[in-house]
Design an enzyme around this catalytic site. Structure first.
Site, mmCIF file in Angstrom:
data_model
loop_
_atom_site.group_PDB
_atom_site.id
_atom_site.type_symbol
_atom_site.label_atom_id
_atom_site.label_comp_id
_atom_site.label_asym_id
_atom_site.label_seq_id
_atom_site.Cartn_x
_atom_site.Cartn_y
_atom_site.Cartn_z
ATOM 1 N N LYS A 188 3.987 -0.200 9.510
ATOM 2 C CA LYS A 188 3.667 -0.718 8.168
ATOM 3 C C LYS A 188 4.800 -0.404 7.182
ATOM 4 C CE LYS A 188 -0.617 -1.525 9.647
ATOM 5 N NZ LYS A 188 -1.580 -2.582 9.579
HETATM 6 C C1 LIG Z 1 -2.936 -2.301 10.298
HETATM 7 C C2 LIG Z 1 -4.135 -3.042 9.881
HETATM 8 C C3 LIG Z 1 -5.404 -2.446 9.760
HETATM 9 C C4 LIG Z 1 -5.721 -1.005 10.072
HETATM 10 O O1 LIG Z 1 -4.945 -0.414 10.981
HETATM 11 P P1 LIG Z 1 -5.035 1.087 11.507
HETATM 12 O O2 LIG Z 1 -4.198 0.994 12.732
HETATM 13 O O3 LIG Z 1 -6.446 1.414 11.778
HETATM 14 O O4 LIG Z 1 -4.460 1.972 10.467
HETATM 15 C C5 LIG Z 1 -6.435 -3.220 9.283
HETATM 16 N N1 LIG Z 1 -6.272 -4.500 8.943
HETATM 17 C C6 LIG Z 1 -5.078 -5.114 9.055
HETATM 18 C C7 LIG Z 1 -4.958 -6.537 8.630
HETATM 19 C C8 LIG Z 1 -3.975 -4.412 9.539
HETATM 20 O O5 LIG Z 1 -2.790 -5.035 9.676
#
Ligand SMILES: *Cc1c(COP(=O)(O)O)cnc(C)c1O
Length: 382
Positions: A188
């Protein structure tokens, strides 16, 4: 660091870790306070300040944050939650955890976000909430969805897990939902390893979110008093320190990411069969991933295979949620149910994208695409 340098293998993503991150995480290790310490608080304060929200509550992942949001809004059996099939699976799973019904509404091509008209069309008396997703970091039609939700008395959970740092109409993503959620997985815009954050302006919701994250504790009384069925969804101090370091560098991180996106825009701009990612109107996007769309005449999967052979990893982003094996077998979804999402999903390709990418690495990806594209078209027979 191997992945910053030219000549090293390309990867899909790579976290931007400097000496500051290493220093702050080491400070935590030396301090002996590995949980429930000052870094989680500083991390929360910085995210609240960045997004202009009253309350920010750190948690162990974006998925945990979405689950907390569903619980805090008391959504459960018999309730409909409308969300997009073009997302990461967690944005729908969070409703299933609490036995709510997931109702998908198709997306619009322009932003790849959920289409407000489709949302309105799918609404029923059982609708309690809408979960829009800021896909790839782009802004969806969040203001229209917000108006729709408030007109109909629904709550809005903004899945801004991909949207940290994007500004839409002068406002940061993550500032729109009754509850908004960020995620900090290593690919991210900022990372804590694993981690997430829930945000709200409502003091009562904030208190509930805090309590549910902390085993259902009562915030006013002693630590071992449990007033609700809660979880341990806390973020540890090592992760929080990493997050604090990333936020102290946030302007730099945004600027580095935007530089690489700009290099791609320039390198790929002349390739006719590629559609570049484009920001929603009135949005300045801090891209999460750099996702191109290939023309229908190109066999996307064949293209991906050819690119992999030449050392360029890519990924189809996303495979739609309703066609995931679990959703198909449980709910009977089939191809054709959400045609726009499916069409887009069949043409997207996420390219290697990380802050330290050099111009020559971007050039390698562009060259590989120029070579592989025509070959993938020929093998498609079109
Ligand atoms: C990354 C993501 C999440 C949550 O990700 P985790 O791996 O649980 O931190 C939720 N929704 C979207 C659209 C994402 O890209």
């Amino acid at each position: 660091m191997t992945n910053g340098a030219d000549g090293s293998p390309l990867t899909l993503a790579f976290p931007d870790i400097s000496d500051l991150e290493i220093e702050l995480v080491s400070d935590v290790l030396r301090s002996g306070t590995l949980a429930l310490g000052p870094f989680a608080q500083e991390f929360e304060q910085r995210i609240a300040d960045l997004t202009g929200r009253k309350f920010a509550i750190s948690c162990s992942s974006g998925t945990a944050g979405l689950h907390l949001a569903i619980r805090a809004l008391d959504i459960g059996e018999g309730d409909d939650v409308i969300t997009t099939p073009f997302s990461f699976v967690a944005s729908a799973n969070c409703a299933l955890y609490e036995r709510a019904n997931v109702v998908f509404a198709d997306i619009e091509e322009e932003t790849l976000g959920i289409d407000p008209d489709q949302v309105a069309a799918r609404a029923t008396d059982a609708t309690r909430a809408v979960i829009p997703v800021d896909v790839f970091g782009n802004a969806c039609q969040i203001e229209r969805l917000q108006d729709l939700a408030s007109d109909r008395g629904w709550r809005m959970i903004e899945d801004s897990c991909e949207g940290l740092g994007t500004i839409s109409n002068g406002r940061q993503l993550g500032s729109f939902g009754d509850i908004s959620v960020f995620a900090f997985y290593p690919n991210k815009q900022i990372t804590t390893g694993e981690g997430g954050m829930v945000l709200t302006d409502d003091p009562a919701l904030a208190e509930t979110l805090w309590s549910l994250r902390n085993q259902g504790r009562d915030s006013d009384t002693t630590w071992l008093r449990h007033i609700d069925l809660g979880y341990n969804y806390r973020l540890d101090e090592l992760s929080a320190a990493l997050g604090v370091a990333q936020l102290r560098r946030f302007d730099e991180l945004v600027e580095r990411r935007s530089r690489v996106a700009g290099l791609y825009d320039e390198a790929l701009g002349g390739i006719g069969w590629i559609t570049l990612p484009h920001a929603a109107p009135a949005a300045t996007v801090n891209w999460f991933v750099y996702v191109i769309q290939v023309d229908p005449g190109i066999d996307r999967d064949e293209l991906a295979r050819l690119l992999a052979k030449s050392g360029v990893p890519t990924r189809p982003y996303f495979s739609t949620i309703h066609l995931q094996p679990y959703y198909r077998s449980r709910f009977g979804y089939k191809p054709g149910d959400f045609p726009v999402a499916e069409r887009v999903a069949s043409r997207t390709l996420a390219l290697p994208f990380w802050n330290a990418m050099t111009e020559s690495q971007v050039g390698r990806v562009a060259d590989a695409l120029r070579t592989a594209g025509p070959a993938a078209a020929a093998s498609n027979g079109s």
